[in-house]
Design a protein around this motif. Structure first.
Motif, PDB file in Angstrom:
ATOM      1  N   LEU A 269      45.696  20.880 -17.220  1.00 20.59           N
ATOM      2  CA  LEU A 269      44.287  20.956 -17.595  1.00 20.59           C
ATOM      3  C   LEU A 269      43.962  20.154 -18.847  1.00 20.59           C
ATOM      4  CD1 LEU A 269      43.742  24.763 -16.900  1.00 20.59           C
ATOM      5  CD2 LEU A 269      42.774  22.858 -15.598  1.00 20.59           C
ATOM      6  N   VAL A 270      44.932  20.029 -19.745  1.00 26.25           N
ATOM      7  CA  VAL A 270      44.732  19.224 -20.949  1.00 26.25           C
ATOM      8  C   VAL A 270      45.025  17.766 -20.594  1.00 26.25           C
ATOM      9  CG1 VAL A 270      45.524  18.766 -23.300  1.00 26.25           C
ATOM     10  CG2 VAL A 270      45.351  21.129 -22.469  1.00 26.25           C
ATOM     11  N   PRO A 271      44.091  16.851 -20.794  1.00 24.33           N
ATOM     12  CA  PRO A 271      44.356  15.441 -20.469  1.00 24.33           C
ATOM     13  C   PRO A 271      45.633  14.939 -21.150  1.00 24.33           C
ATOM     14  CG  PRO A 271      42.032  15.754 -20.955  1.00 24.33           C
ATOM     15  CD  PRO A 271      42.714  17.053 -21.292  1.00 24.33           C
ATOM     16  N   ALA A 272      46.385  14.133 -20.428  1.00 26.20           N
ATOM     17  CA  ALA A 272      47.697  13.689 -20.900  1.00 26.20           C
ATOM     18  C   ALA A 272      47.630  13.041 -22.283  1.00 26.20           C
ATOM     19  CB  ALA A 272      48.310  12.725 -19.888  1.00 26.20           C
ATOM     20  N   GLU A 273      46.547  12.327 -22.565  1.00 23.02           N
ATOM     21  CA  GLU A 273      46.457  11.643 -23.859  1.00 23.02           C
ATOM     22  C   GLU A 273      46.303  12.621 -25.023  1.00 23.02           C
ATOM     23  OE1 GLU A 273      42.217  11.257 -22.039  1.00 23.02           O
ATOM     24  OE2 GLU A 273      44.310  11.358 -21.350  1.00 23.02           O
ATOM     25  N   HIS A 274      46.022  13.897 -24.711  1.00 24.43           N
ATOM     26  CA  HIS A 274      45.873  14.907 -25.756  1.00 24.43           C
ATOM     27  C   HIS A 274      47.084  15.839 -25.856  1.00 24.43           C
ATOM     28  CE1 HIS A 274      41.909  13.404 -26.096  1.00 24.43           C
ATOM     29  NE2 HIS A 274      41.359  14.106 -25.117  1.00 24.43           N
ATOM     30  N   HIS A 275      48.087  15.665 -25.016  1.00 26.96           N
ATOM     31  CA  HIS A 275      49.226  16.589 -25.010  1.00 26.96           C
ATOM     32  C   HIS A 275      49.920  16.656 -26.360  1.00 26.96           C
ATOM     33  CE1 HIS A 275      50.126  17.182 -20.434  1.00 26.96           C
ATOM     34  NE2 HIS A 275      48.849  17.383 -20.738  1.00 26.96           N
ATOM     35  N   GLU A 276      50.138  15.509 -26.984  1.00 28.81           N
ATOM     36  CA  GLU A 276      50.896  15.508 -28.241  1.00 28.81           C
ATOM     37  C   GLU A 276      50.189  16.343 -29.303  1.00 28.81           C
ATOM     38  OE1 GLU A 276      52.330  14.501 -32.132  1.00 28.81           O
ATOM     39  OE2 GLU A 276      50.341  13.961 -31.389  1.00 28.81           O
ATOM     40  N   ARG A 277      48.875  16.309 -29.314  1.00 28.82           N
ATOM     41  CA  ARG A 277      48.140  17.084 -30.317  1.00 28.82           C
ATOM     42  C   ARG A 277      48.080  18.570 -29.948  1.00 28.82           C
ATOM     43  NH1 ARG A 277      42.872  13.327 -30.673  1.00 28.82           N
ATOM     44  NH2 ARG A 277      43.682  12.672 -28.638  1.00 28.82           N
ATOM     45  N   VAL A 278      47.722  18.867 -28.711  1.00 23.49           N
ATOM     46  CA  VAL A 278      47.506  20.263 -28.306  1.00 23.49           C
ATOM     47  C   VAL A 278      48.813  21.038 -28.226  1.00 23.49           C
ATOM     48  CG1 VAL A 278      46.674  21.742 -26.416  1.00 23.49           C
ATOM     49  CG2 VAL A 278      45.350  19.725 -27.109  1.00 23.49           C
ATOM     50  N   PHE A 279      49.893  20.391 -27.803  1.00 28.02           N
ATOM     51  CA  PHE A 279      51.169  21.088 -27.633  1.00 28.02           C
ATOM     52  C   PHE A 279      52.115  20.914 -28.819  1.00 28.02           C
ATOM     53  CE2 PHE A 279      49.650  20.624 -23.278  1.00 28.02           C
ATOM     54  CZ  PHE A 279      49.894  21.885 -22.758  1.00 28.02           C
ATOM     55  N   SER A 280      51.724  20.118 -29.797  1.00 29.46           N
ATOM     56  CA  SER A 280      52.658  19.842 -30.877  1.00 29.46           C
ATOM     57  C   SER A 280      51.982  19.698 -32.235  1.00 29.46           C
ATOM     58  CB  SER A 280      53.454  18.570 -30.560  1.00 29.46           C
ATOM     59  OG  SER A 280      54.322  18.243 -31.616  1.00 29.46           O
ATOM     60  N   ALA A 281      51.327  18.579 -32.454  1.00 33.41           N
ATOM     61  CA  ALA A 281      50.912  18.184 -33.793  1.00 33.41           C
ATOM     62  C   ALA A 281      49.928  19.145 -34.445  1.00 33.41           C
ATOM     63  CB  ALA A 281      50.305  16.778 -33.759  1.00 33.41           C
ATOM     64  N   ASN A 282      48.976  19.658 -33.673  1.00 31.04           N
ATOM     65  CA  ASN A 282      47.948  20.511 -34.280  1.00 31.04           C
ATOM     66  C   ASN A 282      48.538  21.790 -34.856  1.00 31.04           C
ATOM     67  OD1 ASN A 282      46.120  18.591 -33.453  1.00 31.04           O
ATOM     68  ND2 ASN A 282      45.386  19.751 -31.689  1.00 31.04           N
ATOM     69  N   ALA A 283      49.403  22.449 -34.079  1.00 33.18           N
ATOM     70  CA  ALA A 283      50.022  23.685 -34.565  1.00 33.18           C
ATOM     71  C   ALA A 283      50.980  23.397 -35.719  1.00 33.18           C
ATOM     72  CB  ALA A 283      50.767  24.386 -33.430  1.00 33.18           C
ATOM     73  N   ALA A 284      51.740  22.317 -35.609  1.00 31.87           N
ATOM     74  CA  ALA A 284      52.693  21.978 -36.662  1.00 31.87           C
ATOM     75  C   ALA A 284      51.966  21.716 -37.980  1.00 31.87           C
ATOM     76  CB  ALA A 284      53.513  20.754 -36.255  1.00 31.87           C
ATOM     77  N   LYS A 285      50.809  21.072 -37.917  1.00 28.73           N
ATOM     78  CA  LYS A 285      50.033  20.803 -39.128  1.00 28.73           C
ATOM     79  C   LYS A 285      49.393  22.080 -39.662  1.00 28.73           C
ATOM     80  CE  LYS A 285      46.113  18.112 -40.876  1.00 28.73           C
ATOM     81  NZ  LYS A 285      45.059  17.108 -40.522  1.00 28.73           N
ATOM     82  N   PHE A 286      48.760  22.841 -38.786  1.00 31.63           N
ATOM     83  CA  PHE A 286      48.035  24.034 -39.228  1.00 31.63           C
ATOM     84  C   PHE A 286      48.969  25.049 -39.871  1.00 31.63           C
ATOM     85  CE2 PHE A 286      45.994  28.160 -38.801  1.00 31.63           C
ATOM     86  CZ  PHE A 286      44.678  27.895 -39.143  1.00 31.63           C
ATOM     87  N   TYR A 287      50.144  25.247 -39.249  1.00 28.52           N
ATOM     88  CA  TYR A 287      51.093  26.244 -39.750  1.00 28.52           C
ATOM     89  C   TYR A 287      52.213  25.642 -40.604  1.00 28.52           C
ATOM     90  CZ  TYR A 287      48.802  29.649 -36.740  1.00 28.52           C
ATOM     91  OH  TYR A 287      47.885  30.481 -36.153  1.00 28.52           O
ATOM     92  N   ARG A 288      52.055  24.374 -40.972  1.00 28.04           N
ATOM     93  CA  ARG A 288      52.987  23.711 -41.889  1.00 28.04           C
ATOM     94  C   ARG A 288      54.438  23.891 -41.417  1.00 28.04           C
ATOM     95  NH1 ARG A 288      50.368  27.058 -45.330  1.00 28.04           N
ATOM     96  NH2 ARG A 288      52.272  27.759 -46.368  1.00 28.04           N
ATOM     97  N   MET A 289      54.708  23.407 -40.232  1.00 29.67           N
ATOM     98  CA  MET A 289      56.033  23.539 -39.638  1.00 29.67           C
ATOM     99  C   MET A 289      56.761  22.207 -39.657  1.00 29.67           C
ATOM    100  SD  MET A 289      55.119  26.011 -36.445  1.00 29.67           S
ATOM    101  CE  MET A 289      56.859  26.278 -36.052  1.00 29.67           C
ATOM    102  N   HIS A 290      58.060  22.277 -39.885  1.00 25.34           N
ATOM    103  CA  HIS A 290      58.889  21.077 -39.955  1.00 25.34           C
ATOM    104  C   HIS A 290      60.118  21.284 -39.102  1.00 25.34           C
ATOM    105  CE1 HIS A 290      56.258  19.963 -43.242  1.00 25.34           C
ATOM    106  NE2 HIS A 290      56.516  21.144 -43.791  1.00 25.34           N
ATOM    107  N   PRO A 291      60.492  20.302 -38.282  1.00 24.50           N
ATOM    108  CA  PRO A 291      61.581  20.470 -37.320  1.00 24.50           C
ATOM    109  C   PRO A 291      62.909  20.914 -37.934  1.00 24.50           C
ATOM    110  CG  PRO A 291      60.355  18.479 -36.845  1.00 24.50           C
ATOM    111  CD  PRO A 291      59.842  18.987 -38.150  1.00 24.50           C
ATOM    112  N   THR A 292      63.193  20.529 -39.152  1.00 29.14           N
ATOM    113  CA  THR A 292      64.520  20.829 -39.720  1.00 29.14           C
ATOM    114  C   THR A 292      64.506  21.927 -40.754  1.00 29.14           C
ATOM    115  OG1 THR A 292      64.259  19.111 -41.426  1.00 29.14           O
ATOM    116  CG2 THR A 292      65.286  18.468 -39.343  1.00 29.14           C
ATOM    117  N   SER A 293      63.328  22.541 -40.987  1.00 27.25           N
ATOM    118  CA  SER A 293      63.238  23.502 -42.101  1.00 27.25           C
ATOM    119  C   SER A 293      63.642  24.904 -41.724  1.00 27.25           C
ATOM    120  CB  SER A 293      61.796  23.551 -42.610  1.00 27.25           C
ATOM    121  OG  SER A 293      60.936  24.137 -41.647  1.00 27.25           O
ATOM    122  N   GLY A 294      63.588  25.232 -40.422  1.00 30.21           N
ATOM    123  CA  GLY A 294      63.879  26.598 -40.004  1.00 30.21           C
ATOM    124  C   GLY A 294      62.727  27.550 -40.286  1.00 30.21           C
ATOM    125  N   SER A 295      61.618  27.023 -40.752  1.00 30.47           N
ATOM    126  CA  SER A 295      60.437  27.869 -40.975  1.00 30.47           C
ATOM    127  C   SER A 295      59.174  27.009 -40.994  1.00 30.47           C
ATOM    128  CB  SER A 295      60.556  28.647 -42.283  1.00 30.47           C
ATOM    129  OG  SER A 295      60.582  27.761 -43.373  1.00 30.47           O
TER     130      SER A 295
END
Length: 295
Positions: A269-295
Protein backbone atom coordinates in the motif's frame (compact mmCIF):
# COMPACT_ATOMS: atom_id res chain seq x y z
CA UNK A 1 17.85 -0.51 9.09
CA UNK A 2 14.13 -1.17 8.98
CA UNK A 3 12.35 -0.19 12.19
CA UNK A 4 9.14 -1.41 13.81
CA UNK A 5 8.00 1.81 15.49
CA UNK A 6 5.32 0.31 17.74
CA UNK A 7 5.36 -3.01 19.56
CA UNK A 8 5.19 -4.45 23.06
CA UNK A 9 7.02 -7.09 25.07
CA UNK A 10 6.11 -8.55 28.43
CA UNK A 11 7.45 -10.97 30.98
CA UNK A 12 4.59 -11.81 33.31
CA UNK A 13 7.05 -13.08 35.91
CA UNK A 14 8.91 -9.77 36.00
CA UNK A 15 6.21 -7.11 35.62
CA UNK A 16 2.52 -7.11 36.50
CA UNK A 17 -0.06 -6.12 33.84
CA UNK A 18 -3.53 -6.13 35.46
CA UNK A 19 -5.44 -5.48 32.22
CA UNK A 20 -3.70 -8.33 30.45
CA UNK A 21 -4.14 -11.00 33.09
CA UNK A 22 -7.78 -10.34 33.93
CA UNK A 23 -9.48 -13.65 33.19
CA UNK A 24 -12.66 -13.67 31.16
CA UNK A 25 -12.39 -9.99 30.21
CA UNK A 26 -12.94 -8.92 26.62
CA UNK A 27 -11.22 -5.69 25.70
CA UNK A 28 -11.96 -3.27 22.87
CA UNK A 29 -9.48 -5.15 20.67
CA UNK A 30 -11.00 -8.57 21.45
CA UNK A 31 -10.34 -11.55 23.68
CA UNK A 32 -6.78 -11.33 25.07
CA UNK A 33 -6.60 -14.99 26.10
CA UNK A 34 -4.12 -16.02 23.35
CA UNK A 35 -1.64 -13.33 24.45
CA UNK A 36 -1.94 -13.93 28.20
CA UNK A 37 1.55 -15.39 28.20
CA UNK A 38 5.13 -14.16 28.08
CA UNK A 39 6.03 -12.37 24.87
CA UNK A 40 9.78 -11.88 24.84
CA UNK A 41 12.37 -10.35 22.56
CA UNK A 42 13.48 -13.61 20.92
CA UNK A 43 9.96 -14.38 19.69
CA UNK A 44 9.48 -10.84 18.47
CA UNK A 45 12.85 -10.70 16.76
CA UNK A 46 12.23 -13.97 14.95
CA UNK A 47 9.11 -12.58 13.29
CA UNK A 48 10.53 -9.11 12.70
CA UNK A 49 13.88 -10.17 11.28
CA UNK A 50 12.15 -12.51 8.84
CA UNK A 51 10.58 -9.36 7.38
CA UNK A 52 13.81 -7.37 7.25
CA UNK A 53 13.24 -5.43 10.47
CA UNK A 54 16.47 -4.64 12.33
CA UNK A 55 15.41 -2.42 15.25
CA UNK A 56 12.29 -1.43 17.14
CA UNK A 57 10.48 0.87 19.55
CA UNK A 58 8.89 -0.62 22.64
CA UNK A 59 5.75 1.20 23.76
CA UNK A 60 4.52 1.03 27.35
CA UNK A 61 1.57 -1.28 27.74
CA UNK A 62 -0.29 -0.64 30.96
CA UNK A 63 1.96 -2.13 33.60
CA UNK A 64 0.90 -1.70 37.20
CA UNK A 65 4.23 0.05 37.81
CA UNK A 66 5.50 2.05 34.83
CA UNK A 67 8.97 2.43 36.30
CA UNK A 68 9.28 -1.34 36.81
CA UNK A 69 8.28 -1.89 33.18
CA UNK A 70 10.78 0.71 31.94
CA UNK A 71 13.60 -0.86 33.94
CA UNK A 72 12.73 -4.29 32.58
CA UNK A 73 12.72 -2.99 28.99
CA UNK A 74 16.13 -1.43 29.62
CA UNK A 75 17.40 -4.81 30.82
CA UNK A 76 16.18 -6.33 27.54
CA UNK A 77 18.00 -3.63 25.57
CA UNK A 78 21.17 -4.20 27.60
CA UNK A 79 21.00 -7.96 27.00
CA UNK A 80 20.55 -7.50 23.24
CA UNK A 81 23.15 -4.93 22.14
CA UNK A 82 22.87 -6.14 18.54
CA UNK A 83 19.19 -5.09 18.44
CA UNK A 84 18.60 -1.32 18.55
CA UNK A 85 15.72 -0.96 21.01
CA UNK A 86 14.24 2.39 22.01
CA UNK A 87 11.42 2.70 24.49
CA UNK A 88 8.47 4.96 25.25
CA UNK A 89 7.52 4.68 28.92
CA UNK A 90 4.43 5.63 30.90
CA UNK A 91 4.44 8.82 32.92
CA UNK A 92 1.50 10.87 34.18
CA UNK A 93 2.09 14.33 32.76
CA UNK A 94 -0.17 15.83 35.43
CA UNK A 95 1.92 14.48 38.33
CA UNK A 96 3.21 16.98 40.88
CA UNK A 97 6.64 15.35 40.75
CA UNK A 98 6.77 15.11 36.95
CA UNK A 99 10.27 16.58 36.67
CA UNK A 100 11.64 14.09 39.19
CA UNK A 101 9.93 11.16 37.47
CA UNK A 102 11.25 12.16 34.07
CA UNK A 103 14.71 12.62 35.49
CA UNK A 104 14.63 9.07 36.76
CA UNK A 105 13.33 7.73 33.45
CA UNK A 106 16.06 9.58 31.58
CA UNK A 107 18.66 7.62 33.50
CA UNK A 108 17.67 4.74 31.16
CA UNK A 109 19.65 4.97 27.90
CA UNK A 110 16.83 3.47 25.85
CA UNK A 111 14.24 6.09 26.84
CA UNK A 112 13.00 8.34 24.05
CA UNK A 113 9.56 9.48 25.14
CA UNK A 114 6.36 9.04 27.10
CA UNK A 115 2.91 7.68 26.34
CA UNK A 116 -0.17 8.56 28.36
CA UNK A 117 -3.28 7.23 26.65
CA UNK A 118 -6.15 9.65 26.12
CA UNK A 119 -8.59 7.33 24.36
CA UNK A 120 -8.61 3.63 23.48
CA UNK A 121 -12.20 2.91 22.47
CA UNK A 122 -15.64 4.53 22.67
CA UNK A 123 -16.79 4.61 26.28
CA UNK A 124 -13.80 2.84 27.81
CA UNK A 125 -11.72 5.85 28.67
CA UNK A 126 -14.72 8.00 29.44
CA UNK A 127 -15.32 5.63 32.34
CA UNK A 128 -11.74 5.79 33.57
CA UNK A 129 -11.47 9.56 33.24
CA UNK A 130 -8.45 9.74 30.94
CA UNK A 131 -10.40 11.88 28.46
CA UNK A 132 -10.33 14.61 31.11
CA UNK A 133 -6.60 15.05 30.57
CA UNK A 134 -7.32 17.40 27.70
CA UNK A 135 -9.05 19.83 30.08
CA UNK A 136 -6.29 19.71 32.68
CA UNK A 137 -3.78 22.59 32.39
CA UNK A 138 -1.18 20.36 34.04
CA UNK A 139 -1.30 18.08 30.99
CA UNK A 140 -0.32 20.93 28.67
CA UNK A 141 2.44 21.96 31.05
CA UNK A 142 3.66 18.35 31.02
CA UNK A 143 3.82 18.35 27.23
CA UNK A 144 6.00 21.44 27.37
CA UNK A 145 8.27 19.80 29.93
CA UNK A 146 8.77 16.88 27.52
CA UNK A 147 9.91 19.33 24.84
CA UNK A 148 12.31 20.97 27.27
CA UNK A 149 13.80 17.55 28.01
CA UNK A 150 13.92 16.57 24.31
CA UNK A 151 11.45 13.77 24.91
CA UNK A 152 8.60 12.86 22.56
CA UNK A 153 4.96 12.08 23.32
CA UNK A 154 3.11 9.07 21.93
CA UNK A 155 -0.53 10.04 21.46
CA UNK A 156 -3.28 7.42 21.54
CA UNK A 157 -6.80 8.71 21.16
CA UNK A 158 -10.04 8.44 19.18
CA UNK A 159 -11.21 10.54 16.23
CA UNK A 160 -13.83 12.10 18.51
CA UNK A 161 -11.04 13.64 20.59
CA UNK A 162 -8.85 14.92 17.76
CA UNK A 163 -10.27 18.44 17.56
CA UNK A 164 -9.77 19.16 21.26
CA UNK A 165 -6.36 17.47 21.22
CA UNK A 166 -5.20 19.50 18.24
CA UNK A 167 -6.13 22.67 20.13
CA UNK A 168 -4.05 21.57 23.11
CA UNK A 169 -1.06 20.51 21.01
CA UNK A 170 -1.09 23.82 19.17
CA UNK A 171 0.01 25.43 22.44
CA UNK A 172 3.05 23.15 22.66
CA UNK A 173 4.53 23.30 19.15
CA UNK A 174 7.98 22.19 20.27
CA UNK A 175 6.75 18.83 21.58
CA UNK A 176 7.33 16.06 19.07
CA UNK A 177 4.20 13.87 18.91
CA UNK A 178 3.68 10.42 17.39
CA UNK A 179 0.04 9.56 16.71
CA UNK A 180 -0.50 5.88 17.52
CA UNK A 181 -2.57 3.55 15.36
CA UNK A 182 -3.48 6.15 12.73
CA UNK A 183 -5.76 7.77 15.30
CA UNK A 184 -7.82 4.62 15.98
CA UNK A 185 -10.45 4.77 13.21
CA UNK A 186 -12.90 2.48 15.03
CA UNK A 187 -15.89 3.12 12.75
CA UNK A 188 -14.99 1.48 9.44
CA UNK A 189 -18.20 2.40 7.65
CA UNK A 190 -17.82 4.85 4.74
CA UNK A 191 -19.27 7.62 6.89
CA UNK A 192 -17.03 6.69 9.82
CA UNK A 193 -13.91 6.78 7.69
CA UNK A 194 -14.90 10.14 6.18
CA UNK A 195 -15.35 11.58 9.65
CA UNK A 196 -12.01 10.11 10.83
CA UNK A 197 -10.21 11.52 7.79
CA UNK A 198 -11.62 14.98 8.41
CA UNK A 199 -10.62 14.95 12.07
CA UNK A 200 -7.20 13.48 11.25
CA UNK A 201 -6.50 16.54 9.15
CA UNK A 202 -6.59 18.70 12.30
CA UNK A 203 -3.60 16.81 13.69
CA UNK A 204 -1.84 16.53 10.34
CA UNK A 205 -1.80 20.32 10.04
CA UNK A 206 0.45 20.48 13.11
CA UNK A 207 4.03 20.06 11.81
CA UNK A 208 5.26 18.50 15.06
CA UNK A 209 2.91 15.49 14.73
CA UNK A 210 3.81 12.29 12.89
CA UNK A 211 1.60 9.25 12.27
CA UNK A 212 2.08 5.54 12.93
CA UNK A 213 0.56 3.05 10.52
CA UNK A 214 -0.08 0.57 13.31
CA UNK A 215 -2.82 -1.27 15.15
CA UNK A 216 -5.10 -1.35 12.12
CA UNK A 217 -6.54 -4.75 13.10
CA UNK A 218 -7.78 -3.74 16.54
CA UNK A 219 -11.11 -2.45 15.26
CA UNK A 220 -11.40 -4.77 12.24
CA UNK A 221 -10.34 -8.27 13.14
CA UNK A 222 -10.95 -9.71 9.67
CA UNK A 223 -9.07 -6.96 7.92
CA UNK A 224 -7.68 -7.37 4.43
CA UNK A 225 -5.19 -5.44 2.38
CA UNK A 226 -8.04 -3.74 0.54
CA UNK A 227 -10.02 -2.91 3.68
CA UNK A 228 -7.12 -1.02 5.29
CA UNK A 229 -6.08 0.64 2.04
CA UNK A 230 -8.21 3.78 2.63
CA UNK A 231 -6.62 4.23 6.05
CA UNK A 232 -3.02 3.92 4.87
CA UNK A 233 -3.67 6.10 1.82
CA UNK A 234 -5.43 8.79 3.87
CA UNK A 235 -2.57 8.93 6.37
CA UNK A 236 -0.01 9.24 3.60
CA UNK A 237 -2.03 11.99 1.93
CA UNK A 238 -2.57 13.90 5.18
CA UNK A 239 0.88 13.62 6.73
CA UNK A 240 3.07 12.92 3.71
CA UNK A 241 5.60 10.12 3.41
CA UNK A 242 8.08 12.03 5.58
CA UNK A 243 5.76 11.89 8.60
CA UNK A 244 4.43 8.30 8.53
CA UNK A 245 6.04 5.19 10.01
CA UNK A 246 5.31 1.49 10.16
CA UNK A 247 4.39 -0.27 13.40
CA UNK A 248 3.26 -3.86 13.98
CA UNK A 249 1.46 -3.42 17.33
CA UNK A 250 2.59 -6.96 18.14
CA UNK A 251 1.67 -9.04 20.02
CA UNK A 252 -1.78 -7.40 20.21
CA UNK A 253 -2.29 -7.55 16.45
CA UNK A 254 -1.11 -11.16 16.47
CA UNK A 255 -4.70 -11.89 17.57
CA UNK A 256 -5.80 -11.20 14.00
CA UNK A 257 -2.88 -12.00 11.69
CA UNK A 258 0.77 -12.92 11.55
CA UNK A 259 3.61 -10.41 11.44
CA UNK A 260 4.50 -11.04 7.82
CA UNK A 261 0.92 -10.42 6.67
CA UNK A 262 0.95 -6.96 8.25
CA UNK A 263 4.27 -6.08 6.65
CA UNK A 264 3.24 -7.39 3.23
CA UNK A 265 -0.02 -5.46 3.29
CA UNK A 266 1.64 -2.18 4.17
CA UNK A 267 4.48 -2.76 1.70
CA UNK A 268 1.89 -3.14 -1.04
CA UNK A 269 0.00 0.00 0.00
CA UNK A 270 2.93 2.35 0.59
CA UNK A 271 4.41 3.38 -2.79
CA UNK A 272 7.82 1.80 -3.31
CA UNK A 273 9.56 5.18 -3.53
CA UNK A 274 8.43 5.89 0.05
CA UNK A 275 9.45 2.55 1.63
CA UNK A 276 12.81 3.77 2.90
CA UNK A 277 11.17 6.62 4.81
CA UNK A 278 8.04 4.86 6.10
CA UNK A 279 9.76 1.60 7.09
CA UNK A 280 13.09 3.00 8.21
CA UNK A 281 14.26 6.59 8.19
CA UNK A 282 11.28 8.34 9.76
CA UNK A 283 11.17 6.16 12.87
CA UNK A 284 14.96 6.11 13.20
CA UNK A 285 15.03 9.92 13.13
CA UNK A 286 12.03 10.48 15.39
CA UNK A 287 13.22 8.03 18.05
CA UNK A 288 16.93 8.80 17.59
CA UNK A 289 17.94 5.23 16.77
CA UNK A 290 21.34 4.12 15.52
CA UNK A 291 22.13 0.69 14.07
CA UNK A 292 25.18 0.06 16.28
CA UNK A 293 24.13 1.75 19.52
CA UNK A 294 21.87 -0.95 20.95
CA UNK A 295 19.36 1.75 21.85
Amino acid sequence: MRVDAHHHLWDLDAVRYPWLMERGAVRFFGDPTPIQRNYLIDEFRSAAEACGIGGSVHIQVGAEDGWAEAQWVQSVADANPDWPLAQVAFCDLTADDLEAQLGRYQSLPSLRGVRQIIGRAPGEDARTGTNALLDDPRFLRGLKVLADRQLSFDLQLLPELMAKTASVLAHSPETRVALCHAGSPHDRSPAGLRNWAGELGRLARLPNVVCKLSGLGMFEHNWTRDSIAPIVETCLDAFGANRCMFGSNFPVDSLYSDYAAIVRAQESLVPAEHHERVFSANAAKFYRMHPTSGS
